[in-house]
Scaffold this motif. Structure first.
Motif, PDB file in Angstrom:
ATOM      1  N   ASN A  45      27.763 -11.859  -6.388  1.00 36.74           N
ATOM      2  CA  ASN A  45      26.636 -12.550  -6.122  1.00 36.74           C
ATOM      3  C   ASN A  45      25.463 -11.995  -5.230  1.00 36.74           C
ATOM      4  O   ASN A  45      25.878 -10.844  -4.261  1.00 36.74           O
ATOM      5  N   ILE A  46      24.294 -11.993  -6.076  1.00 39.77           N
ATOM      6  CA  ILE A  46      23.426 -10.374  -5.932  1.00 39.77           C
ATOM      7  C   ILE A  46      22.320 -11.864  -5.259  1.00 39.77           C
ATOM      8  O   ILE A  46      22.005 -12.804  -5.401  1.00 39.77           O
ATOM      9  N   LYS A  47      21.957 -11.941  -4.114  1.00 43.33           N
ATOM     10  CA  LYS A  47      20.450 -13.033  -2.985  1.00 43.33           C
ATOM     11  C   LYS A  47      19.604 -12.155  -4.447  1.00 43.33           C
ATOM     12  O   LYS A  47      19.162 -11.508  -4.854  1.00 43.33           O
ATOM     13  N   VAL A  48      18.127 -13.847  -4.681  1.00 44.39           N
ATOM     14  CA  VAL A  48      17.449 -13.735  -5.091  1.00 44.39           C
ATOM     15  C   VAL A  48      16.241 -13.130  -4.683  1.00 44.39           C
ATOM     16  O   VAL A  48      15.661 -12.275  -5.701  1.00 44.39           O
ATOM     17  N   THR A  49      16.509 -12.667  -2.944  1.00 46.76           N
ATOM     18  CA  THR A  49      15.477 -11.436  -2.720  1.00 46.76           C
ATOM     19  C   THR A  49      16.139 -10.535  -3.169  1.00 46.76           C
ATOM     20  O   THR A  49      15.194  -9.238  -2.606  1.00 46.76           O
ATOM     21  N   ASP A  50      16.935  -9.660  -3.023  1.00 49.58           N
ATOM     22  CA  ASP A  50      17.121  -8.772  -3.423  1.00 49.58           C
ATOM     23  C   ASP A  50      17.086  -8.304  -5.049  1.00 49.58           C
ATOM     24  O   ASP A  50      17.232  -7.070  -5.185  1.00 49.58           O
ATOM     25  N   ALA A  51      16.356  -9.213  -5.917  1.00 48.06           N
ATOM     26  CA  ALA A  51      16.765  -8.374  -7.064  1.00 48.06           C
ATOM     27  C   ALA A  51      15.975  -9.137  -7.940  1.00 48.06           C
ATOM     28  O   ALA A  51      15.018 -10.400  -8.425  1.00 48.06           O
ATOM     29  N   ASP A  52      15.800  -8.278  -8.913  1.00 45.01           N
ATOM     30  CA  ASP A  52      14.299  -9.231 -10.225  1.00 45.01           C
ATOM     31  C   ASP A  52      15.392  -9.492 -11.257  1.00 45.01           C
ATOM     32  O   ASP A  52      16.279  -8.619 -11.647  1.00 45.01           O
ATOM     33  N   SER A  78      16.648 -27.702   0.805  1.00 47.49           N
ATOM     34  CA  SER A  78      16.071 -27.478   1.928  1.00 47.49           C
ATOM     35  C   SER A  78      17.274 -26.248   2.049  1.00 47.49           C
ATOM     36  O   SER A  78      16.143 -25.564   3.038  1.00 47.49           O
ATOM     37  N   GLU A  79      17.721 -25.158   1.394  1.00 50.94           N
ATOM     38  CA  GLU A  79      17.877 -24.194   0.805  1.00 50.94           C
ATOM     39  C   GLU A  79      16.764 -23.331   0.796  1.00 50.94           C
ATOM     40  O   GLU A  79      16.324 -23.148  -0.152  1.00 50.94           O
ATOM     41  N   GLU A  80      16.473 -22.199   2.081  1.00 51.22           N
ATOM     42  CA  GLU A  80      15.617 -21.064   1.497  1.00 51.22           C
ATOM     43  C   GLU A  80      16.708 -20.464   0.381  1.00 51.22           C
ATOM     44  O   GLU A  80      17.393 -20.185  -0.445  1.00 51.22           O
ATOM     45  N   GLU A  81      14.951 -19.440   0.053  1.00 50.26           N
ATOM     46  CA  GLU A  81      15.399 -18.687  -0.620  1.00 50.26           C
ATOM     47  C   GLU A  81      16.011 -17.370  -0.464  1.00 50.26           C
ATOM     48  O   GLU A  81      16.988 -16.893  -0.910  1.00 50.26           O
ATOM     49  N   TYR A  86      22.360 -15.297  -7.575  1.00 55.90           N
ATOM     50  CA  TYR A  86      22.530 -14.754  -8.945  1.00 55.90           C
ATOM     51  C   TYR A  86      24.272 -14.642  -8.771  1.00 55.90           C
ATOM     52  O   TYR A  86      24.397 -13.822  -7.732  1.00 55.90           O
ATOM     53  N   LYS A  87      24.824 -15.239 -10.129  1.00 51.88           N
ATOM     54  CA  LYS A  87      26.066 -15.344  -9.478  1.00 51.88           C
ATOM     55  C   LYS A  87      26.391 -14.313 -10.840  1.00 51.88           C
ATOM     56  O   LYS A  87      26.019 -14.921 -12.292  1.00 51.88           O
ATOM     57  N   ILE A  88      26.520 -13.245 -11.081  1.00 56.90           N
ATOM     58  CA  ILE A  88      27.136 -12.110 -12.125  1.00 56.90           C
ATOM     59  C   ILE A  88      29.066 -12.373 -12.532  1.00 56.90           C
ATOM     60  O   ILE A  88      29.216 -12.125 -11.810  1.00 56.90           O
ATOM     61  N   VAL A  89      29.115 -13.635 -13.509  1.00 52.06           N
ATOM     62  CA  VAL A  89      30.146 -13.609 -13.838  1.00 52.06           C
ATOM     63  C   VAL A  89      31.355 -12.433 -14.754  1.00 52.06           C
ATOM     64  O   VAL A  89      30.493 -12.581 -16.103  1.00 52.06           O
TER      65      VAL A  89
END
Length: 154
Positions: A45-52, A78-81, A86-89
């Motif tokens: 799992n990678i936070k959307v705010t941590d990656a392009d 309502s979930e904040e960004e 992102y989920k890398i499988v």
């Protein structure tokens, strides 16, 4: 949906889950009857705010990842960004390679998430079903013994 439970009192847990499912107007299937719709995979799992997004896709696919799943970006959600991931499988064999590549590229990721059930064929559902399923998943996750809930809806 698949509900993952960690308990020493299985009868109580099943009764609690049955009540939540019934209250949401759904039906409880027999144990294991829908697991054929999922596969077990390692997920990073990678936070959307941590990656392009583009950089993440390039790095993940170059490292041999099977897929990169994007979070839903519904306007009414309502979930904040900061809480979207992102989920890398990937496979168990490729997991260390993927982690090394992410570290080399300086991408922050959540520590070991272990295995997750990933849907083989995600299904499209209407807006009403999405809302009902969100409520059901939320209510199931509030139960003490429920460890995870997996769904095959897009």
């Amino acid at each position: 949906m698949v509900v993952e439970v960690l308990t020493d009192k299985i009868t109580r847990s099943v009764a609690d889950i049955r009540n939540v499912v019934k209250d949401c107007g759904a039906k409880l299937a027999d144990p294991g009857s829908v697991t054929f719709r999922f596969r077990q995979a390692r997920v990073v799992n990678i936070k959307v705010t941590d990656a392009d997004k583009d950089q993440l896709l390039t790095v993940a696919l170059d490292a041999g990842a099977d897929d990169v799943l994007e979070p839903n970006f519904d306007d009414d959600d309502s979930e904040e960004e900061a809480e979207r991931f992102y989920k890398i499988v990937t496979t168990s064999e490729n997991y260390p390679v993927l982690l090394s590549k992410l570290q080399e590229e300086g991408l922050k990721f959540e520590t070991d998430n272990g295995y997750e059930l990933v849907p083989l064929n995600p299904i499209e559902v209407d807006d009403e079903a999405v809302e009902l399923n969100k409520e059901l998943v939320s209510n199931l996750l509030e139960l003490d013994d429920v460890d995870a809930v997996y769904t095959d809806q897009k």
